[in-house]
Enzyme design. Structure first.
Site, mmCIF file in Angstrom:
data_model
loop_
_atom_site.group_PDB
_atom_site.id
_atom_site.type_symbol
_atom_site.label_atom_id
_atom_site.label_comp_id
_atom_site.label_asym_id
_atom_site.label_seq_id
_atom_site.Cartn_x
_atom_site.Cartn_y
_atom_site.Cartn_z
ATOM 1 N N LYS A 196 -10.985 -4.536 -4.420
ATOM 2 C CA LYS A 196 -12.032 -3.759 -4.583
ATOM 3 C C LYS A 196 -11.475 -2.277 -4.629
ATOM 4 O O LYS A 196 -12.187 -1.472 -4.789
ATOM 5 C CB LYS A 196 -13.263 -3.596 -3.433
ATOM 6 C CG LYS A 196 -12.485 -3.498 -1.853
ATOM 7 C CD LYS A 196 -13.702 -3.349 -1.089
ATOM 8 C CE LYS A 196 -13.346 -4.090 0.385
ATOM 9 N NZ LYS A 196 -12.454 -3.055 0.994
ATOM 10 N N LYS A 227 -4.531 -10.531 -6.256
ATOM 11 C CA LYS A 227 -5.780 -10.719 -6.025
ATOM 12 C C LYS A 227 -6.873 -9.608 -6.612
ATOM 13 O O LYS A 227 -6.704 -8.727 -6.717
ATOM 14 C CB LYS A 227 -5.720 -10.623 -4.432
ATOM 15 C CG LYS A 227 -6.816 -10.954 -3.698
ATOM 16 C CD LYS A 227 -6.653 -10.769 -2.190
ATOM 17 C CE LYS A 227 -7.059 -9.050 -1.787
ATOM 18 N NZ LYS A 227 -7.456 -8.828 -0.621
ATOM 19 N N LYS A 238 0.808 -1.116 0.048
ATOM 20 C CA LYS A 238 -0.256 -0.292 -0.213
ATOM 21 C C LYS A 238 0.984 1.298 0.026
ATOM 22 O O LYS A 238 0.662 2.455 -0.633
ATOM 23 C CB LYS A 238 -0.898 0.021 1.393
ATOM 24 C CG LYS A 238 -1.929 -0.859 1.228
ATOM 25 C CD LYS A 238 -3.307 -0.807 1.984
ATOM 26 C CE LYS A 238 -4.465 -1.497 1.936
ATOM 27 N NZ LYS A 238 -5.516 -1.167 2.708
#
Ligand code: TRP
Length: 338
Positions: free
Chosen positions: A203, A200, A116
């Protein structure tokens, strides 16, 4: 079985972005199966969501949306405790205390933090909240003395961290926290992106044909699946070969939603082509989403229904969480408030 003798389970999803089929197969579907056996707490983790900046109006909207989806997916608010993390202030309070026991080195090693942080454009804007994210997650789990935490495979490391922090605290102050176990679903733990089956399904991924969202219309589902990446081998088999990851992913989706075994799934597609595979996946996905979306629309349109569930859930959660928090505050030496 009485509530007392049931083992406790806790999990949560961030109200950032739209929930995907990956959230459903990697988490929600399993939660629904667990609700009869365990004493379950499921929260919408808005405190986690703000580790990257969120639009306030959107955050509020998504928080209700995720809670409504929990119910639409089959969680029964009569059986499980559904609540919003920020409604229970003990989460923030325990997170701070645990932060003081959390070695920076452990946090720096977390894969999700590294990923991130790498995605943030300006390195100056990486918040220390993003670094401390796993400690807040540990607080979520440890407050409820959860025995098991059902999460997707990508959260394994955070669970290890939670156990390490709990053990560290128990070692210093004596038995305080239950050491939680990770619970990974068998099939469908890891649904990959349709456009890039090596990462993966997420969202928070912007690209158009990456994910299937739980609130997608049938046509969008069809479009995204028909464009999914496959390969040139023409074989419809489960495989660990990264070049076959796209086909394996479609098979995994089909298998998880149809309830067939791996062998039965492969047999079902024997002698067929990728077009048939994709059409099969479209059908099984839409057949799952249709009733789910009907329930969702009902929940959202009934004024006051969801808010009452969340108020009730927060009350139950507070009661359990505050008991643990008081014990911890006492052990670290905080003066009791009178
Ligand atoms: N980190 C989890 C995720 O991104 C969300 C989460 C926050 C969570 N707190 C939790 C999951 C507690 C399980 C238990 O998926």
């Amino acid at each position: 079985m009485s509530e007392i003798s049931k083992k406790r389970v806790l999990s949560g999803i961030q109200p950032s972005g739209n929930l995907t089929l990956g959230n459903y197969l990697g988490a929600l579907k399993q939660w629904v199966e667990e609700q009869a056996t365990f004493d379950c707490y499921f929260c919408v983790v808005d405190l986690h969501a703000i580790t990257v900046q969120q639009d306030p109006i959107e955050l509020r909207k998504k928080t209700r949306e995720v809670a409504a989806l929990y119910i639409a997916c089959g969680l029964d608010p009569e059986k499980v405790t559904i609540f919003v993390q920020s409604h229970v202030s003990a989460h923030s309070e325990l997170a701070w205390i645990l932060t003081c026991f959390a070695p920076i080195g452990w946090l720096n090693r977390m894969t999700q933090f590294k990923d991130k942080a790498a995605k943030q454009q300006q390195q100056d804007s990486i918040s220390s909240g993003l670094l401390n994210y796993p400690t807040l997650m540990a607080a979520d789990i440890l407050l409820y003395q959860a025995h098991a935490v059902p999460v997707g495979d990508d959260q394994r490391q955070h669970l290890e961290y939670t156990r390490d922090i709990a053990q560290r605290f128990n070692h210093i102050y004596g038995e305080t926290f239950v050491i939680p176990e990770v619970m990974i679903p068998k099939a469908g733990a890891r649904i990959m992106g349709l456009d890039n089956p090596l990462s993966k399904m997420s969202k928070s991924e912007a690209s158009d044909n990456h994910a299937i969202y739980l609130l997608d219309e049938p046509n969008r589902v069809k479009k995204a699946i028909m464009r999914a990446v496959t390969d040139s081998s023409g074989e419809i088999l489960f495989s660990d070969n990264p070049e076959r990851a796209g086909v394996s992913n479609l098979l995994t989706i089909y298998q998880s939603l149809s309830g067939l075994s791996k062998d039965e799934t492969q047999e079902h597609f024997a002698g067929k082509g990728y077009g048939d595979l994709k059409r099969g996946v479209v059908d099984v996905v839409n057949a799952t989403l249709d009733p789910l979306q009907k329930r969702y629309n009902q929940i959202i349109s009934e004024t006051g229904y969801l808010d009452a569930i969340l108020a009730n859930g927060a009350e139950k959660a507070r009661e359990r969480a505050n008991r643990t928090l008081r014990e911890v505050q006492d052990k670290v030496g905080f003066l009791a408030a009178r």
